[in-house]
Design an enzyme around this catalytic site. Structure first.
Site, PDB file in Angstrom:
ATOM      1  NE  ARG A  64       3.878   6.032  -8.080  1.00  0.00           N
ATOM      2  CZ  ARG A  64       4.993   6.283  -8.747  1.00  0.00           C
ATOM      3  NH1 ARG A  64       5.285   7.530  -9.111  1.00  0.00           N
ATOM      4  NH2 ARG A  64       5.852   5.341  -9.066  1.00  0.00           N
ATOM      5  N   GLY A  65       5.922   5.955  -5.123  1.00  0.00           N
ATOM      6  CA  GLY A  65       7.349   5.864  -5.462  1.00  0.00           C
ATOM      7  C   GLY A  65       8.123   5.931  -4.157  1.00  0.00           C
ATOM      8  CB  ALA A  66      10.671   3.646  -2.705  1.00  0.00           C
ATOM      9  NE  ARG A  99       1.779   1.910  -1.466  1.00  0.00           N
ATOM     10  CZ  ARG A  99       2.203   2.013  -2.724  1.00  0.00           C
ATOM     11  NH1 ARG A  99       2.630   3.182  -3.187  1.00  0.00           N
ATOM     12  NH2 ARG A  99       2.212   0.959  -3.519  1.00  0.00           N
ATOM     13  CD  GLN A 197       2.069   2.403 -10.750  1.00  0.00           C
ATOM     14  OE1 GLN A 197       1.687   1.616 -11.632  1.00  0.00           O
ATOM     15  NE2 GLN A 197       2.027   2.076  -9.476  1.00  0.00           N
ATOM     16  CG  ASP A 238       9.023  -0.039  -4.143  1.00  0.00           C
ATOM     17  OD1 ASP A 238       9.100  -0.321  -5.350  1.00  0.00           O
ATOM     18  OD2 ASP A 238       8.380   0.933  -3.707  1.00  0.00           O
ATOM     19  CG  ASN A 248      10.716  -2.033  -8.834  1.00  0.00           C
ATOM     20  OD1 ASN A 248      10.565  -0.996  -8.190  1.00  0.00           O
ATOM     21  ND2 ASN A 248      10.655  -2.040 -10.152  1.00  0.00           N
TER      22      ASN A 248
END
Ligand code: MRU
Length: 347
Positions: A64-66, A99, A197, A238, A248
């Protein structure tokens, strides 16, 4: 995984530090992904040879994480098109429908489609996306560190580190660069409900590099600001619109409002690939709604009555007016607005 102990701040920005943590590794025809659902207690790597497995890993937040999602989707595209011989449009759609909020996913897939159309080697294109993201983060880190005062107590939210990118990180990259630049900073880490996270991933990255920090529950942040214990807030993004509104991780907006009230600078660190030139306003950004079960359960443990329903919005939108500056690889945009962002994006 490389784990280098006792790297102490040197008082200057170091150019050639090896990457501490990798979220994913590409081998020809195979993508290895560190299973972030098992961290911090287990470093468990998964191996994918099919694009549908990569789509699953993105959807279920194994990765995960843009920026990391963008890189991994690019490799998923390579697996599907080059190694499985599947229809490129089908592969594109499967990876795209994982997503909805982080625009880096669509940016990377569009870039892969363009490379394919132009007859370029798509495997090299995916590698370039990864390599560029690391260099971009180093640049964001250098630019951002110059905004952080000596000895500052910096608060961050979610995970924006090496695990969320191709390495180094965006907001956490700024924190890394300030630390290795000898600024003597201290980090408050929001745990970041419900996926944790902050607690599981950011704290893990900071432990690995001996960066001084303390974990707090999300609802502690405001009181710390009131007590003068926070000098700056820095978060990732994001998706950023043309007027500078920032999507975000849920909870970011509350931090921004609190920072305004307490006169604390609120910084957003993000690469240019996180800007969406098609959107002007934040309320146009699609916000991911995830399962209520992820709120009612905490890693296998039920924490709410079976009968209660829950709302799980993955992201929120912070209006540009609450943001002190957006730090990108092309420069720092203070008091962001549409005119400045159009200029930044050469529009
Ligand atoms: O749901 P996640 O964990 O993918 O959300 C991640 C974030 O909100 C990060 O702050 C953002 O992607 C920036 S990562 C460099």
């Amino acid at each position: 995984m490389i784990f280098i102990k006792n790297r102490k701040p040197t008082g200057r920005i170091i150019k050639d530090l090896p990457m501490e943590v990798k979220a994913f590794r590409w081998l020809p025809g195979e993508l290895k992904v560190l299973n972030q659902l098992k961290l911090p207690h287990k470093e468990h790597w998964l191996s994918f040879k099919r694009h549908k497995e990569v789509a699953w890993a993105i959807r279920d937040m194994v990765v995960r994480g843009a920026p990391a999602i963008g890189c991994v989707a690019a490799y998923g595209f390579v697996l599907g098109v080059k190694y499985e011989g599947e229809d490129p449009q089908e592969v594109y759609e499967t990876l795209k429908n994982t997503r909805p909020t982080a625009v880096n996913l669509f940016w990377a897939l569009d870039r892969m489609m363009k490379a394919l159309r132009e007859g370029r080697d798509i495997e090299e294109e995916a590698k370039a996306i990864e390599a560029e993201d690391y260099q971009i983060n180093r640049r964001i880190g250098e630019l951002g560190a110059s905004l952080i005062p000596e000895g500052a107590k910096v608060l961050t939210h979610c995970n924006t580190g090496a695990l969320a990118t191709a390495g180094w990180g965006t907001a956490l990259g700024v924190i890394r660069s300030a630390h290795y630049g000898g600024k003597g900073i201290f980090v408050w880490v929001d745990e970041t409900r419900p996926y944790l996270q902050g607690a599981r991933l950011t704290a893990w990255e900071l432990v690995k590099e001996d960066i001084p920090h303390k974990l707090i529950t999300d609802n502690t942040a405001g009181f710390l600001m009131q007590r003068g214990e926070v000098d700056a807030i820095i978060v990732g993004a994001d998706r950023i619109t043309l007027r500078g509104d920032v999507a975000n991780k849920i909870g970011t907006y509350s931090l921004a409002v609190l920072s305004k009230h307490h006169g604390i600078p609120f910084y957003v660190a993000a690469p240019i690939s996180t800007f969406d030139p098609k959107l002007v306003r934040g309320d146009e950004i699609p916000i991911e709604e995830r399962s209520a079960e992820e709120v009612k359960n905490c890693f296998g443990c039920k924490i709410a009555p079976e009968e209660s329903d829950a709302l799980h919005l993955g992201f929120d939108v912070t209006p540009a007016e609450l943001i002190t500056a957006i730090i990108t690889e092309r420069g720092v945009v203070e008091n962001p607005n549409e005119e400045k962002i159009r200029k930044l994006l050469n529009l």
